[in-house]
Design a protein around this motif. Sequence first.
Motif, PDB file in Angstrom:
ATOM      1  N   ALA A  18      38.360  41.183  45.531  1.00 40.42           N
ATOM      2  CA  ALA A  18      37.029  40.557  45.549  1.00 40.42           C
ATOM      3  C   ALA A  18      36.283  40.816  44.245  1.00 40.42           C
ATOM      4  N   THR A  19      36.376  42.040  43.748  1.00 38.40           N
ATOM      5  CA  THR A  19      35.697  42.377  42.494  1.00 38.40           C
ATOM      6  C   THR A  19      36.274  41.594  41.320  1.00 38.40           C
ATOM      7  N   LEU A  20      37.592  41.525  41.228  1.00 38.63           N
ATOM      8  CA  LEU A  20      38.231  40.799  40.132  1.00 38.63           C
ATOM      9  C   LEU A  20      37.940  39.304  40.213  1.00 38.63           C
ATOM     10  N   LEU A  21      37.957  38.748  41.420  1.00 42.30           N
ATOM     11  CA  LEU A  21      37.662  37.323  41.575  1.00 42.30           C
ATOM     12  C   LEU A  21      36.211  37.015  41.228  1.00 42.30           C
ATOM     13  N   ALA A  22      35.291  37.868  41.668  1.00 43.08           N
ATOM     14  CA  ALA A  22      33.874  37.667  41.338  1.00 43.08           C
ATOM     15  C   ALA A  22      33.636  37.792  39.838  1.00 43.08           C
ATOM     16  N   THR A  23      34.295  38.752  39.206  1.00 44.73           N
ATOM     17  CA  THR A  23      34.165  38.911  37.754  1.00 44.73           C
ATOM     18  C   THR A  23      34.726  37.704  37.019  1.00 44.73           C
ATOM     19  N   ALA A  24      35.852  37.194  37.474  1.00 42.54           N
ATOM     20  CA  ALA A  24      36.454  36.023  36.834  1.00 42.54           C
ATOM     21  C   ALA A  24      35.562  34.793  36.988  1.00 42.54           C
ATOM     22  N   SER A  91      40.814  39.275  33.787  1.00 42.38           N
ATOM     23  CA  SER A  91      40.546  39.531  35.201  1.00 42.38           C
ATOM     24  C   SER A  91      41.527  38.777  36.097  1.00 42.38           C
ATOM     25  N   LEU A  92      41.867  37.562  35.725  1.00 43.71           N
ATOM     26  CA  LEU A  92      42.850  36.805  36.503  1.00 43.71           C
ATOM     27  C   LEU A  92      44.249  37.407  36.390  1.00 43.71           C
ATOM     28  N   VAL A  98      47.348  42.778  41.564  1.00 42.28           N
ATOM     29  CA  VAL A  98      46.894  43.485  42.770  1.00 42.28           C
ATOM     30  C   VAL A  98      47.952  43.427  43.874  1.00 42.28           C
ATOM     31  N   ARG A  99      48.722  42.374  43.910  1.00 38.72           N
ATOM     32  CA  ARG A  99      49.729  42.213  44.964  1.00 38.72           C
ATOM     33  C   ARG A  99      50.790  43.302  44.932  1.00 38.72           C
ATOM     34  N   MET A 107      40.484  48.358  35.905  1.00 37.95           N
ATOM     35  CA  MET A 107      39.127  47.816  36.093  1.00 37.95           C
ATOM     36  C   MET A 107      38.199  48.228  34.954  1.00 37.95           C
ATOM     37  N   ASN A 108      38.444  49.407  34.375  1.00 36.46           N
ATOM     38  CA  ASN A 108      37.577  49.883  33.296  1.00 36.46           C
ATOM     39  C   ASN A 108      37.606  48.930  32.109  1.00 36.46           C
ATOM     40  N   VAL A 109      38.763  48.385  31.802  1.00 40.27           N
ATOM     41  CA  VAL A 109      38.875  47.443  30.681  1.00 40.27           C
ATOM     42  C   VAL A 109      38.090  46.170  30.982  1.00 40.27           C
ATOM     43  N   ILE A 110      38.192  45.686  32.210  1.00 36.52           N
ATOM     44  CA  ILE A 110      37.486  44.468  32.590  1.00 36.52           C
ATOM     45  C   ILE A 110      35.979  44.682  32.528  1.00 36.52           C
ATOM     46  N   PHE A 111      35.517  45.795  33.065  1.00 36.36           N
ATOM     47  CA  PHE A 111      34.086  46.071  33.022  1.00 36.36           C
ATOM     48  C   PHE A 111      33.604  46.294  31.593  1.00 36.36           C
TER      49      PHE A 111
END
Length: 134
Positions: A18-24, A91-92, A98-99, A107-111
């Motif tokens: 959910a976090t990765l999808l929302a960020t994307a 993020s994508l 994730v699978r 996540m730190n890199v994405i943030f």
Amino acid sequence: MDNEWEIDLKLPDISAMATLLATAICSAIMGAAEIAYTMLWITAAYERHGKEFFIDLINAKALTWTAEFVIVAGSLMLLSSMMFLITMFYSLIELNAVRDPSKKIRMNVIFLLFIIAMILLFIALISALILRYI
């Protein structure tokens, strides 16, 4: 016999998904909006000043206020939009990882990428305000 009641469902991390999808999604919307907003600035300046505006952009010796505004604020906006789009792509890619539970999600890199893009957006908007009103 210790693991008699243990159940391994092998579910992916739903909160990370959910976090990765929302960020994307947020990064894609913000990146596209910044590109559209910058193109709106350039189009409005062209409509106002005509062909002389593009000559003014090329001629670095005699920049008018409008050309300076578009070059400084527009460049920062486009740089910020590129950072948002890089955040979306990364993020994508991480969302695909994730699978597989053996892969570690960074996540730190994405943030960090998202925060850098937001800082660039903030600097672009502040520079636009400074160039406009001072």
